[in-house]
Every structure is written in C-alpha cells, then in structure tokens.
Design a protein around this motif. Structure first.
Motif, PDB file in Angstrom:
ATOM      1  N   LEU A 188      31.223  17.530  39.446  1.00  0.00           N
ATOM      2  CA  LEU A 188      31.694  18.684  38.676  1.00  0.00           C
ATOM      3  C   LEU A 188      31.978  19.869  39.597  1.00  0.00           C
ATOM      4  CD1 LEU A 188      32.274  19.948  35.922  1.00  0.00           C
ATOM      5  CD2 LEU A 188      29.844  20.551  35.759  1.00  0.00           C
ATOM      6  N   LYS A 189      31.114  20.039  40.604  1.00  0.00           N
ATOM      7  CA  LYS A 189      31.317  21.139  41.552  1.00  0.00           C
ATOM      8  C   LYS A 189      32.651  20.977  42.290  1.00  0.00           C
ATOM      9  CE  LYS A 189      29.243  23.270  45.655  1.00  0.00           C
ATOM     10  NZ  LYS A 189      28.141  23.195  46.654  1.00  0.00           N
ATOM     11  N   LYS A 190      32.948  19.774  42.720  1.00  0.00           N
ATOM     12  CA  LYS A 190      34.196  19.528  43.433  1.00  0.00           C
ATOM     13  C   LYS A 190      35.406  19.759  42.522  1.00  0.00           C
ATOM     14  CE  LYS A 190      32.395  16.220  46.821  1.00  0.00           C
ATOM     15  NZ  LYS A 190      32.438  14.824  47.331  1.00  0.00           N
ATOM     16  N   GLU A 191      35.287  19.347  41.261  1.00  0.00           N
ATOM     17  CA  GLU A 191      36.387  19.524  40.312  1.00  0.00           C
ATOM     18  C   GLU A 191      36.687  21.001  40.104  1.00  0.00           C
ATOM     19  OE1 GLU A 191      39.462  18.274  38.153  1.00  0.00           O
ATOM     20  OE2 GLU A 191      38.032  16.866  39.046  1.00  0.00           O
ATOM     21  N   ASN A 192      35.662  21.818  39.986  1.00  0.00           N
ATOM     22  CA  ASN A 192      35.853  23.260  39.797  1.00  0.00           C
ATOM     23  C   ASN A 192      36.467  23.903  41.040  1.00  0.00           C
ATOM     24  OD1 ASN A 192      34.785  24.609  37.183  1.00  0.00           O
ATOM     25  ND2 ASN A 192      33.219  23.064  37.611  1.00  0.00           N
ATOM     26  N   SER A 228      38.416  22.384  43.270  1.00  0.00           N
ATOM     27  CA  SER A 228      39.798  21.947  43.446  1.00  0.00           C
ATOM     28  C   SER A 228      40.744  22.585  42.417  1.00  0.00           C
ATOM     29  CB  SER A 228      39.889  20.414  43.348  1.00  0.00           C
ATOM     30  OG  SER A 228      39.497  19.980  42.053  1.00  0.00           O
ATOM     31  N   ALA A 229      40.176  22.979  41.262  1.00  0.00           N
ATOM     32  CA  ALA A 229      41.003  23.566  40.210  1.00  0.00           C
ATOM     33  C   ALA A 229      40.862  25.085  40.167  1.00  0.00           C
ATOM     34  CB  ALA A 229      40.640  22.961  38.858  1.00  0.00           C
ATOM     35  N   ALA A 230      40.484  25.675  41.285  1.00  0.00           N
ATOM     36  CA  ALA A 230      40.230  27.119  41.312  1.00  0.00           C
ATOM     37  C   ALA A 230      41.457  27.913  40.896  1.00  0.00           C
ATOM     38  CB  ALA A 230      39.772  27.538  42.710  1.00  0.00           C
ATOM     39  N   ASP A 231      42.677  27.446  41.291  1.00  0.00           N
ATOM     40  CA  ASP A 231      43.873  28.201  40.946  1.00  0.00           C
ATOM     41  C   ASP A 231      44.136  28.178  39.439  1.00  0.00           C
ATOM     42  OD1 ASP A 231      44.324  25.474  41.084  1.00  0.00           O
ATOM     43  OD2 ASP A 231      46.445  25.709  41.609  1.00  0.00           O
ATOM     44  N   ILE A 232      43.842  27.038  38.789  1.00  0.00           N
ATOM     45  CA  ILE A 232      44.027  26.932  37.333  1.00  0.00           C
ATOM     46  C   ILE A 232      43.038  27.846  36.606  1.00  0.00           C
ATOM     47  CG2 ILE A 232      43.929  25.387  35.331  1.00  0.00           C
ATOM     48  CD1 ILE A 232      44.722  23.105  37.153  1.00  0.00           C
ATOM     49  N   LEU A 233      41.779  27.785  37.022  1.00  0.00           N
ATOM     50  CA  LEU A 233      40.740  28.594  36.382  1.00  0.00           C
ATOM     51  C   LEU A 233      41.022  30.088  36.552  1.00  0.00           C
ATOM     52  CD1 LEU A 233      37.593  26.513  37.442  1.00  0.00           C
ATOM     53  CD2 LEU A 233      38.827  26.450  35.264  1.00  0.00           C
ATOM     54  N   THR A 234      41.537  30.457  37.703  1.00  0.00           N
ATOM     55  CA  THR A 234      41.886  31.867  37.934  1.00  0.00           C
ATOM     56  C   THR A 234      43.030  32.280  37.023  1.00  0.00           C
ATOM     57  OG1 THR A 234      41.172  31.746  40.242  1.00  0.00           O
ATOM     58  CG2 THR A 234      42.672  33.542  39.645  1.00  0.00           C
ATOM     59  N   ALA A 235      43.995  31.397  36.845  1.00  0.00           N
ATOM     60  CA  ALA A 235      45.143  31.697  35.986  1.00  0.00           C
ATOM     61  C   ALA A 235      44.701  31.854  34.524  1.00  0.00           C
ATOM     62  CB  ALA A 235      46.191  30.592  36.109  1.00  0.00           C
ATOM     63  N   VAL A 236      43.765  31.021  34.088  1.00  0.00           N
ATOM     64  CA  VAL A 236      43.242  31.143  32.718  1.00  0.00           C
ATOM     65  C   VAL A 236      42.567  32.498  32.537  1.00  0.00           C
ATOM     66  CG1 VAL A 236      41.608  30.232  31.032  1.00  0.00           C
ATOM     67  CG2 VAL A 236      42.955  28.653  32.443  1.00  0.00           C
ATOM     68  N   LYS A 237      41.755  32.886  33.495  1.00  0.00           N
ATOM     69  CA  LYS A 237      41.043  34.170  33.409  1.00  0.00           C
ATOM     70  C   LYS A 237      42.023  35.334  33.356  1.00  0.00           C
ATOM     71  CE  LYS A 237      37.546  36.969  35.758  1.00  0.00           C
ATOM     72  NZ  LYS A 237      36.665  37.095  36.953  1.00  0.00           N
ATOM     73  N   GLU A 238      43.107  35.247  34.159  1.00  0.00           N
ATOM     74  CA  GLU A 238      44.110  36.319  34.158  1.00  0.00           C
ATOM     75  C   GLU A 238      44.851  36.375  32.821  1.00  0.00           C
ATOM     76  OE1 GLU A 238      46.495  35.386  37.507  1.00  0.00           O
ATOM     77  OE2 GLU A 238      45.119  36.281  38.970  1.00  0.00           O
ATOM     78  N   ALA A 239      45.088  35.220  32.207  1.00  0.00           N
ATOM     79  CA  ALA A 239      45.785  35.180  30.919  1.00  0.00           C
ATOM     80  C   ALA A 239      44.945  35.826  29.821  1.00  0.00           C
ATOM     81  CB  ALA A 239      46.116  33.726  30.551  1.00  0.00           C
ATOM     82  N   LEU A 240      43.622  35.759  29.975  1.00  0.00           N
ATOM     83  CA  LEU A 240      42.715  36.333  28.970  1.00  0.00           C
ATOM     84  C   LEU A 240      42.337  37.777  29.293  1.00  0.00           C
ATOM     85  CD1 LEU A 240      40.345  33.267  28.418  1.00  0.00           C
ATOM     86  CD2 LEU A 240      42.329  33.964  27.058  1.00  0.00           C
ATOM     87  N   ALA A 241      42.903  38.317  30.363  1.00  0.00           N
ATOM     88  CA  ALA A 241      42.650  39.712  30.761  1.00  0.00           C
ATOM     89  C   ALA A 241      41.144  39.931  30.967  1.00  0.00           C
ATOM     90  CB  ALA A 241      43.230  40.673  29.733  1.00  0.00           C
ATOM     91  N   ASP A 242      40.571  40.911  30.262  1.00  0.00           N
ATOM     92  CA  ASP A 242      39.145  41.239  30.457  1.00  0.00           C
ATOM     93  C   ASP A 242      38.233  40.569  29.433  1.00  0.00           C
ATOM     94  OD1 ASP A 242      39.792  42.931  32.567  1.00  0.00           O
ATOM     95  OD2 ASP A 242      40.135  44.639  31.212  1.00  0.00           O
ATOM     96  N   ALA A 243      38.727  39.574  28.706  1.00  0.00           N
ATOM     97  CA  ALA A 243      37.937  38.969  27.636  1.00  0.00           C
ATOM     98  C   ALA A 243      36.740  38.204  28.175  1.00  0.00           C
ATOM     99  CB  ALA A 243      38.809  38.053  26.787  1.00  0.00           C
ATOM    100  N   VAL A 244      36.870  37.579  29.358  1.00  0.00           N
ATOM    101  CA  VAL A 244      35.771  36.790  29.918  1.00  0.00           C
ATOM    102  C   VAL A 244      35.520  37.201  31.360  1.00  0.00           C
ATOM    103  CG1 VAL A 244      36.152  34.808  28.411  1.00  0.00           C
ATOM    104  CG2 VAL A 244      37.343  34.929  30.615  1.00  0.00           C
ATOM    105  N   ALA A 245      34.256  36.983  31.769  1.00  0.00           N
ATOM    106  CA  ALA A 245      33.893  37.304  33.150  1.00  0.00           C
ATOM    107  C   ALA A 245      34.182  36.138  34.084  1.00  0.00           C
ATOM    108  CB  ALA A 245      32.408  37.674  33.221  1.00  0.00           C
TER     109      ALA A 245
END
Length: 659
Positions: free
Chosen positions: A533-537, A539-556
């Motif tokens: 799971l750690k490796k998956e997170n 490797s997908a850091a760019d996707i997770l960052t994009a999700v966070k940016e799409a949600l603005a300040d809704a999540v930390a």
C-alpha cells in the motif's frame, strides 16, 4: 384543647415583697426608653433592609428561639423532675389575630429575666443560646442548640412595626415586658405571666402594593411556612385551626369549628432508625417533597460522626426533570441544622456530575452566617460534600453491579452528566466516574463499561477502539467500523456530543489508550500489505495531489487504502479534532473562532471507482475535477457527514445522469 392566654402584659408584679419606694425606683429606672448601641442600630437597619432576602423567614427564627428556650429547660429537667410537673408538656403555640393584626408565638421554655432581656435583646448579636451551648460543652460535651448568633429575632422587624416580648424566667416570680418599634429603641417594664416561658407578639405592618403582611395571619400561610422551615422542630407547634364537622343532631349539615392541631412533623424521616422506615414511606416522602409521580430508582441513607456530624437522605430520580439539561435547572440539597431548614437548595453540597440527586442534609456542625440563609464555605461543609460524593458514587457502583437493568434506566436519563463530569474541571473527577460510564458497543449491540470492554479485548490488542457518529446504525455502516468488526475487534459507538471529549480527558484506561478508528485505523494489515500500500501511494503521488487540488481546501490529505471492503471512499481525519468534535465545538454558544477538523479523503484502491479515477486523470479535463468532487461528497455521506454544498452535489448528479 383549651388554651389559656397569657395574663396582663403590663403592671407591677404584686407577688414581689418590696417596699413602695423600691418599687417606684425600679419602675422609674426601667420605664425610660433605652437606645440600642450605635453599632447595633446599624446592624438592625442592615438586617431589616438587606441581610435577610426573604421576609417569611422571621417565623422560622422566632420558632427556633422558642425551641432553644425549651431545650434549655428540658436539659435542666433531666436532673430536676419538678420542672416537668410545673410546666406541663413542652410546646410552641402560634396565635394569629386578624382583627388586631398581631401574630403571637409563645413557649413554655426557660424564659428570661429582666437582665437577660436587656442582654439578649438590647444588644444585637448577643446570643443566650450560644452562651448556654458553650457552658454545657465545658461540662458535658456537645449539645444541639439551634440559635447561635442572636440576630434572627430582629428579622421580625421586616414584617412588624411593633414587637413585644413577655418573658418569665423559670424559678422567678417576676415577669418582664420588652417592647420596641425598631431602631428608635426599646423599653423593659414589669409584667405578669402565669408560668415560665416567653411570648413574642408581633404587630404586623400595614399592607402595601408590594407586600401583603396580613398574609402572615392566614392559616394556610402559617401552615406552609412551618412545613417549609420548621417541620422538624422537636417540640409540637400548635395552633387553633378551622375544620368542618357535622352539626350535632344533623346528618348532612356541617359547621366550621376551631380545633387544636399540631402543625409540624416533629421527627424527621432521616432521623428514624433505618429498620423502622419502609420503602413505601421513603417513596411517599420523595413524591410529596419533590412532586415526582414516579418512585425514585435509589434511596441513600447516611449517618456520619467524627470530624463532622450529619445525616443525609438522598434520592436518585427515575427520570430527568423536564428542565434538567437547561440553564434554568438549579441543583442542590435541602440543608437543615437540627431540624430547621437553612437553605432550600444548597448547591455547594453536590458536584455538577451528581446534580440530579435530590435530598436532605441535616447537620448541627455547620457554621452559619448571621442570616442563616447563607453558609460560610468552611471545612465542615466541604467535608460533607466530599463524603456525599463518595457515597453517591459507591451506591451507583453497587447498582451497576447488582441491578444492571435499573442502572441502565438511570444512565439513559443521567449518563451524559456523568460523562460531562469526567471532562469537567480538567478531569479532576475522572477516576471516580470512569467505571460508572456506559457506551453502546458492537459487541451484541449492548451497553458496556470500559472494564467489560477490556476483559473482552483480543490478545495483543493495546487500544480501545471507538467511532463517533449520529446514531448506532449510522456508525455501524462506517467503512472503518465494518473493517474492524470483520477482523474481530470490538468498537464503542459514541453518539453523544460529550462522549469523545470524555475519552480524550480520560486519556487511557487500565493502560489501554483510546483510538478513533476514523482517525487512526487499527493495525489490520500484514507487513506485506502495508508495504504494498505504501508503494502504491508513493507511485500515485501525482494523482493524489491532483485530487486534493480539485477539492481545494476541503481536505488536508488524500490517500489510497485497502480497508474499505466494497465502499469506494470514506472520510477520516488527522489530529485530535474529529469531524463530530468540530460540529459540537462550533455549535457551542460564544464560539467566536470556528474549529476545523483536518479531514482526509481515503480512496479504496480495490474499487472500480479507483480505476475510473486513474483513467480520468490520464485524460485530463474538467471531467476529472467533477469526478473528484462527486467522490468527496459520496465519502462524506458514507461517513455520516453533511453535504457542504448541496447545489454543487445536485448539479454533479444531474450531469452524470445526462451522460
């Protein structure tokens, strides 16, 4: 019973064998109006205008003085049997006279000499009762005397514009009349009285728009005041009362007659031996005293001797009063001193976490201030309060162990108050209360104690798991809870707003820490699963960052997880403040700065939704941002949180339906 009124109130005592010259000299010397001392005049003015807040207590004070006078003579009668024969049965008598606007209280106690009238009534705060008590304590130890400050008598000037005190000391042939209209001064003159004792005659003030002094002459009002303040004076308080009876020779015609009645109960229930009091008597007393049609769940008796002496009779109600969880509710126990009610609700005797307790405390040891309406916060009062707290906690613990059904009924009504007690005062009372707490649990969907939870913990488990939410059913459906239960872990359901705060204040229980599984997921993965799971997170850091940016300040933060079974996503949080705590804190009155929980969007790596998310990210465009927002709203719903932007959510659903 026929009652003989006192003899003439004025005139020389003809039984006195003295010369005319001595008589004349004596009369002239005591007829002149005497002035209260300057400090006494100031105290009298304060008393009438500010010290006593309730005018009605004047009757309590005069009756208490009468009881003291009888106490003194009764003590002497223990070694002098002739006293009882001369005086007859001890009693206090009330005589209202509406026509003359007078209220008379008389006793057949020890009475006072002219010198004692001068000393006790001419100097405010000079107490004969206190002096008597000191003398007896030197000879024979403690003795119970009510009046100790000698100022209560003057409360009568709140309702009377003229007061006469006719008194004859036991053993003297001479009686005297003390008379005063207030701060202007007083006179002491020779008088006659058939037997030893004291008669206090109050001439009531004229009624005003604000005060109806004549009400104190009404039978119902006198009865109410005696029942309220002097019900447990140890001597009978008598009065001629109106009653109806059949006319002689008639079968249906009634007439009103006067009948001599005792107005007080005399012996308090809490002073009778426990073995002689039935449950029915306790229930009746509780119902009449506190106007509750349901019998109490628990009755607690206590008699303490030693450092402090008191007796208590406490009740745990079956249900919470309608105003219990409001600002209007007043906690407190009725406080008595030797059977005389001092305060109707003494809040200092109960901690807030036991504010639901009703009852009575009676102690002769408390230090009272000059009005008998307020208590000095002395060591004795604090010691009584501490003892009561321990006693209540012990009895509740016994109920929890021996009568679980009734305890759960009690807890349904007052459990939140116990949890508040854990949190309140920086956790001062948490050790006393922690084993009295109950929580709904995933184990058989029943209430459980922390002790019971720990006994059922899995081998190697070092945390007590809990999840906050709006209801048991909603918590049960949380993805994190489902995952924990599937792995065999028990979860506490925290549905009350104070639950989480209480557990945070406890910190740990039997060396087990508390874990919010919506914040800190229990360690349910193997080492291999964790590493994958750690490796998956990573490797997908760019996707997770994009999700966070799409949600603005809704999540930390945003991350993948494998612990959600079939759910696509959920909301967890980081840090101490959970989403439910955020809601509670922001709803509190006076909350100026809004508290915000650090929310985390967790996406199920094994869900088809995750594959769709990755595909949309690869394509780019507005569809990815819409998908992220829809996934976030869905996660909030699954986690039992409100939709922050219903309009946006509705628009996203409509757009999805149109495709």
């Amino acid at each position: 019973m026929h009652h003989r009124r006192a003899g003439p109130l004025t005139g020389t005592n003809r039984k006195e064998p003295s010369s005319v010259m001595v008589q004349a000299f004596r009369k002239a010397s005591i007829m002149a109006k005497k002035q209260f001392k300057a400090e006494s005049k100031k105290l009298l003015d304060m008393m009438v205008n500010s010290i006593y807040t309730h005018k009605e207590i004047f009757l309590r004070e005069i009756i208490s003085n009468a009881s003291d006078a009888i106490d003194k003579l009764h003590f002497r009668s223990l070694t002098d049997t002739s006293i009882a024969k001369e005086q007859g049965p001890y009693e206090i008598r009330i005589i209202p006279d509406k026509k003359g606007r007078t209220l008379t209280v008389e006793d057949n106690g020890c009475g006072m000499t002219a010198a004692e009238l001068e000393s006790n009534l001419g100097v405010i705060a000079k107490s004969g009762s206190l002096e008597f008590k000191k003398q007896l304590e030197e000879k024979s130890g403690d003795i119970d005397v009510i009046g100790q400050f000698g100022v209560g008598f003057y409360s009568a000037f709140m309702v009377a514009d003229n007061i006469k005190v006719l008194s004859r000391a036991y053993g003297s042939e001479e009686a005297n009349l003390w008379e005063s209209e207030g701060a202007s001064g007083y006179t002491v003159t020779p008088a006659t009285r058939e037997k030893a004792g004291t008669t206090v005659i109050l001439h009531l003030k004229e009624d005003t728009e604000d005060d109806r002094y004549s009400d104190f002459l009404e039978e119902y009002q006198i009865r109410n005041l005696i029942r309220k303040y002097s019900d447990y004076i140890r001597y009978p308080i008598k009065m001629l009362c109106s009653t109806s009876r059949l006319k002689e020779g008639s079968e249906d015609e009634y007439e009103s007659v006067l009948e001599d009645k005792v107005l007080n109960s005399i012996v308090p229930l809490w002073k009778r031996p426990e073995k002689d009091v039935t449950e029915e008597e306790y229930n009746k007393f509780y119902s009449e005293k506190y106007y509750d049609f349901e019998k109490p769940l628990l009755t607690i008796r206590q008699k303490a001797e030693g450092r402090v002496e008191y007796q208590s009779l406490l009740f745990i109600p079956s249900r919470a009063p309608y105003d219990y969880y409001t600002k209007e509710y007043e906690k407190g126990l009725q406080l008595y001193s030797s059977g005389v009610m001092i305060m109707d609700k003494c809040a200092d005797l109960l901690p807030d976490h036991f504010s639901f307790v009703k009852g009575i405390v009676d102690s002769p040891d408390l230090s009272l201030n000059i009005s008998r309406e307020m208590l000095q916060h002395d060591k004795q009062l604090k010691l009584i309060a501490k003892n009561l707290e321990s006693k209540i906690a012990s009895k509740l613990s016994d109920m929890l162990t021996k009568d679980r059904a009734n305890y759960e009924k009690f807890y349904e009504a007052f459990g939140p108050q116990l949890k508040f007690g854990v949190y309140n005062d920086y956790g001062t009372h948490k050790e006393l209360l922690q084993d009295l707490l109950l929580f709904r649990s995933s184990f058989e969907d029943k209430q459980t104690t922390l002790k019971e939870y720990v006994l059922r913990m899995k081998d190697g488990q070092d945390q007590i798991f809990y999840a906050p939410g709006m209801s048991d059913s909603q918590i049960r459906m949380l993805p994190q809870v489902e995952a924990a239960i599937d792995k065999g872990y028990e979860v506490l359901y925290l549905t009350h707003e104070v639950d989480e705060f209480a557990l945070h204040m406890l910190g740990e229980y039997q060396e087990k820490t508390f874990c919010n599984i919506c914040s800190e997921a229990p360690d349910l993965l193997t080492d291999e699963e964790k590493e994958a799971l750690k490796k998956e997170n990573e490797s997908a850091a760019d996707i997770l960052t994009a999700v966070k940016e799409a949600l603005a300040d809704a999540v930390a933060d945003v991350r993948f997880t494998t612990s959600l079974k079939g759910h696509p996503a959920c909301i967890s949080n980081e840090g101490v403040i959970s989403a439910s705590m955020e809601r509670t804190l922001n709803q509190m009155p006076g909350a100026e700065e809004r508290v915000k929980a650090q929310l985390v969007l967790e996406i199920n790596l094994n869900s088809p939704v995750c594959e769709k998310l990755k595909a949309l990210h690869a394509e780019g465009g507005e569809a990815f941002a819409d998908f992220c927002r829809l996934l976030y709203h869905n996660a909030r719903l699954i986690s039992g949180l409100d939709i922050e932007d219903p309009a946006q959510f509705s628009s996203l659903i409509a757009k999805l339906m149109a495709k």
